[in-house]
Every structure is written in structure tokens, then in C-alpha cells.
Design a protein around this motif. Structure first.
Motif, PDB file in Angstrom:
ATOM      1  N   GLY A 238       0.778  -1.228   0.000  1.00  0.00           N
ATOM      2  CA  GLY A 238       0.000   0.000   0.000  1.00  0.00           C
ATOM      3  C   GLY A 238       0.809   1.277   0.000  1.00  0.00           C
ATOM      4  O   GLY A 238       0.246   2.371   0.087  1.00  0.00           O
ATOM      5  N   LYS A 239       2.124   1.149  -0.108  1.00  0.00           N
ATOM      6  CA  LYS A 239       2.995   2.320  -0.099  1.00  0.00           C
ATOM      7  C   LYS A 239       3.709   2.433  -1.442  1.00  0.00           C
ATOM      8  O   LYS A 239       4.268   1.452  -1.948  1.00  0.00           O
ATOM      9  CB  LYS A 239       4.016   2.208   1.033  1.00  0.00           C
ATOM     10  CG  LYS A 239       4.967   3.384   1.147  1.00  0.00           C
ATOM     11  CD  LYS A 239       5.904   3.196   2.340  1.00  0.00           C
ATOM     12  CE  LYS A 239       6.861   4.377   2.492  1.00  0.00           C
ATOM     13  NZ  LYS A 239       7.772   4.211   3.654  1.00  0.00           N
ATOM     14  N   ALA A 255       9.131   9.457  -1.823  1.00  0.00           N
ATOM     15  CA  ALA A 255       7.764   9.935  -2.035  1.00  0.00           C
ATOM     16  C   ALA A 255       7.649  10.299  -3.505  1.00  0.00           C
ATOM     17  O   ALA A 255       8.655  10.591  -4.166  1.00  0.00           O
ATOM     18  CB  ALA A 255       7.446  11.148  -1.160  1.00  0.00           C
ATOM     19  N   ARG A 485      -7.595  12.652  -3.268  1.00  0.00           N
ATOM     20  CA  ARG A 485      -6.543  12.676  -2.250  1.00  0.00           C
ATOM     21  C   ARG A 485      -7.147  12.997  -0.894  1.00  0.00           C
ATOM     22  O   ARG A 485      -8.213  13.616  -0.794  1.00  0.00           O
ATOM     23  CB  ARG A 485      -5.448  13.667  -2.614  1.00  0.00           C
ATOM     24  CG  ARG A 485      -5.869  15.123  -2.683  1.00  0.00           C
ATOM     25  CD  ARG A 485      -4.746  16.006  -3.252  1.00  0.00           C
ATOM     26  NE  ARG A 485      -5.108  17.426  -3.190  1.00  0.00           N
ATOM     27  CZ  ARG A 485      -4.418  18.400  -3.773  1.00  0.00           C
ATOM     28  NH1 ARG A 485      -3.330  18.110  -4.466  1.00  0.00           N
ATOM     29  NH2 ARG A 485      -4.808  19.654  -3.652  1.00  0.00           N
ATOM     30  N   ASP A 486      -6.444  12.592   0.156  1.00  0.00           N
ATOM     31  CA  ASP A 486      -6.949  12.799   1.512  1.00  0.00           C
ATOM     32  C   ASP A 486      -6.427  14.104   2.098  1.00  0.00           C
ATOM     33  O   ASP A 486      -5.762  14.899   1.413  1.00  0.00           O
ATOM     34  CB  ASP A 486      -6.595  11.610   2.402  1.00  0.00           C
ATOM     35  CG  ASP A 486      -5.084  11.364   2.501  1.00  0.00           C
ATOM     36  OD1 ASP A 486      -4.299  12.320   2.281  1.00  0.00           O
ATOM     37  OD2 ASP A 486      -4.686  10.223   2.804  1.00  0.00           O
ATOM     38  N   LYS A 488      -4.102  14.637   4.009  1.00  0.00           N
ATOM     39  CA  LYS A 488      -2.632  14.686   4.047  1.00  0.00           C
ATOM     40  C   LYS A 488      -2.023  14.869   2.659  1.00  0.00           C
ATOM     41  O   LYS A 488      -0.804  14.860   2.507  1.00  0.00           O
ATOM     42  CB  LYS A 488      -2.087  13.419   4.702  1.00  0.00           C
ATOM     43  CG  LYS A 488      -2.477  13.283   6.172  1.00  0.00           C
ATOM     44  CD  LYS A 488      -1.902  12.012   6.784  1.00  0.00           C
ATOM     45  CE  LYS A 488      -2.296  11.893   8.253  1.00  0.00           C
ATOM     46  NZ  LYS A 488      -1.758  10.633   8.865  1.00  0.00           N
ATOM     47  N   MET A 490      -2.353  12.867   0.057  1.00  0.00           N
ATOM     48  CA  MET A 490      -1.989  11.622  -0.621  1.00  0.00           C
ATOM     49  C   MET A 490      -3.191  10.981  -1.308  1.00  0.00           C
ATOM     50  O   MET A 490      -4.333  11.119  -0.855  1.00  0.00           O
ATOM     51  CB  MET A 490      -1.370  10.639   0.384  1.00  0.00           C
ATOM     52  CG  MET A 490       0.041  11.020   0.792  1.00  0.00           C
ATOM     53  SD  MET A 490       0.815   9.858   1.949  1.00  0.00           S
ATOM     54  CE  MET A 490       0.146  10.436   3.509  1.00  0.00           C
ATOM     55  N   LEU A 495      -0.062   5.293   0.189  1.00  0.00           N
ATOM     56  CA  LEU A 495       0.844   6.070   1.032  1.00  0.00           C
ATOM     57  C   LEU A 495       2.033   6.542   0.186  1.00  0.00           C
ATOM     58  O   LEU A 495       2.621   5.774  -0.574  1.00  0.00           O
ATOM     59  CB  LEU A 495       1.329   5.191   2.185  1.00  0.00           C
ATOM     60  CG  LEU A 495       1.867   5.893   3.435  1.00  0.00           C
ATOM     61  CD1 LEU A 495       0.774   6.690   4.112  1.00  0.00           C
ATOM     62  CD2 LEU A 495       2.445   4.841   4.401  1.00  0.00           C
ATOM     63  N   GLY A 496       2.375   7.808   0.340  1.00  0.00           N
ATOM     64  CA  GLY A 496       3.546   8.338  -0.352  1.00  0.00           C
ATOM     65  C   GLY A 496       3.308   8.822  -1.763  1.00  0.00           C
ATOM     66  O   GLY A 496       4.255   9.260  -2.432  1.00  0.00           O
ATOM     67  N   LYS A 523       3.028  19.219   2.058  1.00  0.00           N
ATOM     68  CA  LYS A 523       2.475  17.942   2.527  1.00  0.00           C
ATOM     69  C   LYS A 523       3.540  16.850   2.498  1.00  0.00           C
ATOM     70  O   LYS A 523       3.618  16.007   3.410  1.00  0.00           O
ATOM     71  CB  LYS A 523       1.280  17.542   1.655  1.00  0.00           C
ATOM     72  CG  LYS A 523       0.112  18.511   1.659  1.00  0.00           C
ATOM     73  CD  LYS A 523      -0.677  18.439   2.942  1.00  0.00           C
ATOM     74  CE  LYS A 523      -1.954  19.269   2.841  1.00  0.00           C
ATOM     75  NZ  LYS A 523      -2.735  19.249   4.103  1.00  0.00           N
ATOM     76  N   TYR A 527       5.047  14.660   5.635  1.00  0.00           N
ATOM     77  CA  TYR A 527       5.078  13.196   5.558  1.00  0.00           C
ATOM     78  C   TYR A 527       6.476  12.651   5.856  1.00  0.00           C
ATOM     79  O   TYR A 527       6.638  11.712   6.636  1.00  0.00           O
ATOM     80  CB  TYR A 527       4.618  12.795   4.154  1.00  0.00           C
ATOM     81  CG  TYR A 527       4.833  11.347   3.772  1.00  0.00           C
ATOM     82  CD1 TYR A 527       4.032  10.340   4.295  1.00  0.00           C
ATOM     83  CD2 TYR A 527       5.826  10.998   2.846  1.00  0.00           C
ATOM     84  CE1 TYR A 527       4.213   9.010   3.918  1.00  0.00           C
ATOM     85  CE2 TYR A 527       6.013   9.680   2.470  1.00  0.00           C
ATOM     86  CZ  TYR A 527       5.200   8.688   2.999  1.00  0.00           C
ATOM     87  OH  TYR A 527       5.393   7.377   2.629  1.00  0.00           O
ATOM     88  N   GLY A 532       8.014   9.109   6.819  1.00  0.00           N
ATOM     89  CA  GLY A 532       7.497   8.514   5.587  1.00  0.00           C
ATOM     90  C   GLY A 532       6.648   7.296   5.839  1.00  0.00           C
ATOM     91  O   GLY A 532       6.647   6.358   5.052  1.00  0.00           O
TER      92      GLY A 532
END
Length: 532
Positions: A238-239, A255, A485-486, A488, A490, A495-496, A523, A527, A532
């Protein structure tokens, strides 16, 4: 003491050095009390054609007592200045891998610049070519109809804005706008962009500014690669841990900033297959309309048309049909400019407008755009892209299947008859035009809105229909897709991965895209600060 004073008005004939005298008169001061004056906003008030004014906001250092200062601040147009936008500084964050920024349009360039200013290692990847090579590819397309699908008006250093008017107007009031102007000026943009109400750079100057932004990124330790198309994401649990380049090279990253352009359709397809959440979003579609620039000057400036302080006039027009819930509006107005081919896919015609800094061409052009929404293209996340393609491909056939564009006099479009070639001979579109009935290009609801809009605009600017030449289609007003995107910054579930800018569906124009690039960089920094 430093004050901000707004709503200072000078007649168009007045010299700007009268501002001190006007402040002294208005606030009961002696000119000797004014130590310095800096213009921070300048706008034209052309509502009354018999008398035009420039309206100023200034920063002024005035030698006054505390009591007098308090009295000045009671005036509604006097205030204390806001603090300047804070620049980025080295944060000493240690990373094993570079931050990868995908796309060298405004969002990508400004995200990369913010990140390298913060001391982070950055790799900026652009699928197209650097400006000098890109200019040659675009020139060959306009002159010979030979399209390079990876180096064109849409793809390459600077993004689509490189071949535009370089307008810097925006409806946002973000604190980062001042930072965008500061970095642009440092890269060679005219200093006036910091205070003009309708600033622009022009395609000629913007091309050098874009190159200088890249040079600054390199100077600060960043790496920039061209002809480096991101064809996949590297995802672990998930990253996002990197990207795949040109279908064969893997590049790991701490990232990834995804600053795609609004025309990166193959990239949208790749993201959708990877599982990234995309959603269709509203945009606008329509035609380009051209008029003699002197006609627009006279309509907007009256007897002041041609005044050396004014330059080429623009316009901003909106018509709403509340019953249909749609609007027709002028968009990306290019005074003294030309209409250009902006295709990025084989077998499709796309138009756009472009002006040079001096805006000294004979014709004014603008998009005449109709709002459309996902209800008009209910074919999933890429329904809007499919809708755009269908119109672009139809225009390609109507234009002669050589990237010529279909064109028609506005009055003939309304009356549904094909114009003679002689009647559209002044159309500036490159590679060229073919007389056609543009009613065949769009669904009927778009034709209806275009015609209603034209009639409304003709009441506001006499001759708008009779002297207007239409060329189409204008399909790339903004992205047809949003990468969700959320809070944060992303992509949801990845994630990232940080979507940014116009292609991601969060901006519309050079400044708002650059602002979103800077916001996204912030952002990313948050992160990475958290590991990260």
C-alpha cells in the motif's frame, strides 16, 4: 511607519508620480512625510468609457505621530501590511531515496523547487522535451502538420502553459501566490506581475522563465530528466516506493509527487489499472472565437482605444441558462494573439489560444466554453476523456484529416450554413482551417448554449457575432479527471503518492497549479518529517 493604502485613483492621463500628492491630499499630509512608496496592485476601472481610471493599492512609509497613525488606520482603505510569504529553507531531512516529481508543468516545477529549497533530494521527470527542442517540434506541427505525441503543446517543459498567453490571473487568494510571483520574477518574469490586476508573461518570455526555473532546481541540487515517461508505480504493501520509467527502468523514491497535465490520458489509464481512485469531474468544452483586436479595444475602452498606457483590451463574459443549469463563458482570452493547434494524440484536433508578451497581433481570441458535468458522460472515471476524444476525432475528420481545424463565421454557425473560405481566411489557427458546419461537432445542448451565449455576448460587445470567426474544438479547458486525495495530500489508499496540479483536478491555470505544487511540497515535507 508602513501602511497599506488602497482605492487610490488616478486619471489615465496622470503620471504615477502623482500618487504621493494624491495620498497627501486625501489624508492631510505633507509630501515630505512620505518616505517611500511601492505599488502592490494596479487595476484599470473601465466601467465608464468617457473617463477611465487606474486604481492603486500601495505600501507607503509615512513619518507620522502615533496619534496620526491611529487616525489614518480608522480609514477603511488604510491598514497595516500583511507579513511577506515565508520562503522555504533547508530542513536537514536525511533520505535514502530522492523525492520523485512527475511532470514539469507549473505544479511539478514549483513542487520540485520548493522541495530542493527545503534541502531535499529531488528527481524531476518529464515525458516531453526541454523548451528549445519542444519549440522546434511544435513549429513543425504548426507548419507541416507533423505531430510528435510526446513533444507538443501539451507535453514538455513548462506544460501546456508554455504555449499560451502566460496569464497569471487566479480566483484564489492563497498566501502562496506571493511566493509564486517572487520565484517567477527571480526567474526573469517582468516585475509588474507582482502588482498588475491582470498579470501575464506571454509565451515568448515564459519559455525563458521556465528554463530558468529548471536551472535553479539544478543549481540547488535537483536532477531533471526529459523524455522520461512514468509508465507505472512501484507499490509495496500500500505504499508507493518508486516509479517505472519508459516501461523498462525502475526508480525508487521516498515519495512521489504526481503533477500530471490535464492531457496525460495514458497516465490516467495506468493509474486506474494500478487501483488509484479516479473520478470524473466537470469541465468545459466549446470553440475558439476571434475578432479584430481594434474592435475589442473600442468596445472596452471607447475613446481611449489605442492609448499607449492601455495596450490590447480583453474581456470576460458569462451567460447562464438557469433552466438548463449550464453556463457559456469566455475562457483563456488572448488579446493580440493567435489560435494554435494543441493536439497531443494522433487523429484528433484540439485548439488553444496564445499571445506574446506585447500582445500586438491584429486579432483577439478566446475560448467560448460551455460547462459540462459527469452526467453528460456517464462512462466511468474516464468518461470525460472519452467524451473529449470523440469530439476531437470528429473535428479531425471535418478539418480534412491533416490536423486542419473546422471553422465558421459566428453568424453562419447560428444560421447553420457553411461559410466560404474567403469569409474565414483571417482565422489564425495553425496548421490551417477548413470551412465546415460546426453544428455537426457537438451534441445539440452544447450548440444551443453556444448560440445563446453568442447572442448575449453580442448585446454586451456589438459586432461579437457579425465579426466573429469560430474554430474548434476547445476541449482541454481543464482536466476531465480528479485523482482523489486525503487531508494529508496523498492519493486515497496509496501512502507516499501525492497528486498535484491541474491534471490531478486541483487547479486551473498557471498560478493555481503552481500554488498547488507548493502546497503539495509542504504535505510531502510533513510526511517525510514523520518518517514517511
Amino acid at each position: 511607519m508602513l501602511f497599506k493604502i488602497s482605492n487610490l485613483r488616478l486619471k489615465i492621463e496622470d503620471a504615477e508620480n502623482r500618487l504621493k500628492a494624491e495620498i497627501s491630499r486625501k489624508y492631510g499630509l505633507k509630501e515630505g512625510q512620505i518616505n517611500s512608496l511601492k505599488i502592490i496592485k494596479k487595476a484599470l476601472d473601465a466601467r465608464k468609457k468617457e473617463r477611465l481610471f487606474f486604481v492603486y493599492t500601495v505600501l507607503v512609509d509615512i513619518a507620522v505621530s502615533e496619534a496620526k497613525a491611529k487616525k489614518l488606520l480608522e480609514d477603511q482603505y488604510v491598514s497595516l501590511p500583511e507579513p511577506e510569504a515565508e520562503d522555504f529553507h533547508n530542513l536537514n531531512i536525511s533520505l535514502d531515496q530522492r523525492v520523485v516529481v512527475v511532470g514539469a508543468g507549473p505544479a511539478g516545477l514549483f513542487a520540485a523547487l520548493a522541495l530542493v529549497k527545503a534541502g531535499l533530494p529531488v528527481l524531476l521527470l518529464e515525458r516531453g522535451k526541454p523548451v528549445p527542442e519542444r519549440v522546434e517540434d511544435v513549429k513543425e506541427f504548426w507548419e507541416k502538420g507533423k505531430l510528435n505525441t510526446e513533444s507538443n503543446v501539451q507535453f514538455g517543459e513548462g506544460g501546456a502553459g508554455t504555449f499560451s498567453d502566460g496569464k497569471l490571473t487566479t480566483r484564489t487568494h492563497d498566501r502562496r501566490i506571493a511566493l509564486v510571483y517572487k520565484w517567477l520574477i527571480a526567474a526573469g518574469a517582468p516585475e509588474e506581475i507582482a502588482y498588475l490586476a491582470k498579470p501575464h508573461i506571454g509565451t515568448d518570455r515564459l519559455r525563458q522563465v521556465v528554463v530558468n526555473l529548471r536551472k535553479e532546481i539544478l543549481k540547488l541540487g535537483g536532477i531533471v530528466r526529459f523524455s522520461a515517461k512514468v509508465t507505472g508505480l512501484m507499490v509495496e504493501k500500500g505504499k508507493v516506493v518508486g516509479v517505472k520509467i519508459n516501461g523498462r527502468e525502475e526508480c525508487r523514491a521516498s515519495a512521489v509527487v504526481l503533477a500530471l497535465g490535464h492531457s496525460a490520458r495514458d497516465s490516467f489509464e495506468m493509474l486506474l489499472k494500478t487501483g488509484v481512485t479516479l473520478e470524473p469531474k466537470p469541465f468545459a468544452i466549446g470553440l475558439r472565437i476571434e475578432h479584430p483586436q481594434d474592435m475589442i479595444n473600442k468596445a472596452q475602452y471607447g475613446r481611449y482605444a489605442g492609448h499607449p498606457k492601455l495596450g490590447a483590451a480583453d474581456y470576460q463574459l458569462v451567460y447562464k441558462n438557469n433552466t438548463l443549469g449550464r453556463a457559456t463563458f469566455s475562457f483563456c482570452m488572448c488579446p493580440g494573439g493567435v489560435v494554435v493547434g494543441a493536439s497531443s494524440e494522433e487523429g484528433g484536433v484540439v485548439t488553444n489560444g496564445m499571445s506574446y508578451y506585447h500582445r500586438d497581433g491584429q486579432f483577439a481570441n478566446s475560448a467560448l466554453a460551455v460547462s459540462v458535468s459527469p452526467e453528460d458522460y456517464p462512462d466511468g472515471p474516464l468518461g470525460g476523456v472519452k467524451f473529449q476524444r470523440q469530439i476531437e476525432e470528429k473535428a479531425y475528420k471535418m478539418g480534412g484529416e491533416n490536423y486542419g481545424a473546422p471553422a465558421q463565421r459566428a453568424v453562419d454557425f447560428i444560421e447553420e450554413r457553411i461559410s466560404s473560405f474567403e469569409e474565414i481566411a483571417n482565422a489564425t489557427y495553425k496548421p490551417g482551417v477548413k470551412a465546415s458546419d460546426l453544428n455537426e461537432l457537438f451534441p445539440e445542448y452544447i450548440n444551443q448554449m453556444l448560440k445563446e451565449g453568442l447572442k448575449d455576448f453580442d448585446r454586451k460587445i456589438p459586432g461579437f457575432i457579425e465579426r466573429g470567426i469560430l474554430t474548434g474544438p476547445e476541449t482541454r479547458t481543464s482536466s476531465a479527471v480528479r485523482i482523489t486525495r486525503d487531508e494529508k495530500g496523498m492519493a486515497i489508499g496509496f501512502l507516499g503518492l501525492f497528486p498535484a496540479g491541474e491534471g490531478a483536478g486541483y487547479a486551473g491555470g498557471i498560478v493555481s497549479a503552481a500554488v498547488d505544487g507548493i502546497r503539495t511540497a509542504e504535505k510531502v515535507i510533513d510526511y517525510l518529517k514523520k518518517g514517511g
